[in-house]
Design an enzyme around this catalytic site. Structure first.
Site, short mmCIF file in Angstrom:
data_model
loop_
_atom_site.label_atom_id
_atom_site.label_comp_id
_atom_site.label_asym_id
_atom_site.label_seq_id
_atom_site.Cartn_x
_atom_site.Cartn_y
_atom_site.Cartn_z
N ASP A 23 0.87 -1.17 0.00
CA ASP A 23 0.00 0.00 0.00
C ASP A 23 0.92 1.24 0.00
OD1 ASP A 23 -2.32 1.64 0.44
OD2 ASP A 23 -1.73 1.72 2.56
N ASP A 56 -0.04 5.13 0.95
CA ASP A 56 -0.18 6.11 2.03
C ASP A 56 -0.18 5.44 3.40
OD1 ASP A 56 -0.40 8.23 0.14
OD2 ASP A 56 -2.54 7.81 -0.10
N TYR A 87 -5.87 14.46 1.05
CA TYR A 87 -5.13 13.59 0.15
C TYR A 87 -3.79 14.21 -0.17
CZ TYR A 87 -9.80 11.69 -0.38
OH TYR A 87 -11.03 11.15 -0.11
MG LIG Z 1 -2.73 3.21 3.51
#
Ligand SMILES: [Mg+2]
Ligand SMILES: [Zn+2]
Length: 167
Positions: free
Chosen positions: A7, A9, A21
């Site tokens: 993943d 972030d 974001y």
């Molecule tokens: Mg994440």
């Protein structure tokens, strides 16, 4: 060759505050241990693939070009630390309308179309969200939950390499 799906972030880079974001390259900051862990896995022959939900595109907070520029910066910074990844797959869609936003598994299947030798049963998902863990369960991948099972990708890499060298 085993595959690690990462993943983005909260795993590779610092997460934006809840509800916002990463929308521009200057906001992208690598987390401690991310490059080290990626480099270690690479050196041991792992394939590294980033799979990331980026709903900010659907919400109009950033364009597809902004997202590409952020990923170009990510790869440049990782490469400078000998830690490049093999591929980056992003879902730009809003919730509930596609089959690629995790916990759906479309991004993982896109990657396997590009690398048909990927075996989900010989793969691990490293993520910080329940949606990452749910996708891993659906695919039959091993999972490492950052913040629970491991503190960073570096810590996750140590666990994986220790397990693979155990008799
Ligand atoms: Mg994440
Ligand atoms: Zn999608």
């Amino acid at each position: 060759m085993p595959t690690a799906f990462l993943d983005r972030d909260g795993v590779i880079n610092r997460k934006a505050p809840e509800g916002s974001y990463i929308t521009r390259p200057p906001e992208f900051q690598l987390l401690p241990g991310a490059a080290d862990g990626i480099r270690k896995l690479k050196e041991h022959g792992w394939r590294l693939i980033v799979v990331t939900n980026q709903r900010g595109v659907a919400l109009g907070r950033m364009s597809a070009d902004d997202l590409s520029a952020i990923h170009a910066k990510m790869r440049r910074e990782l490469k400078d630390l000998d830690a490049d990844v093999d591929g980056v797959y992003a879902c730009p869609h809003d919730k509930g309308i596609c089959c690629c936003r995790k916990p759906e598994t479309g991004l993982f299947h896109q990657a396997r179309r590009d690398w048909p030798e990927i075996d989900f049963l010989d793969s691990v998902v490293i993520g910080d969200s329940l949606s990452d863990m749910a996708a891993a369960t659906r695919l039959g991948c091993q999972k490492i939950w950052i913040g629970h099972d491991a503190a960073s990708i570096d810590d996750a890499a140590d666990q994986l390499l220790r397990a693979s060298s155990a008799p």
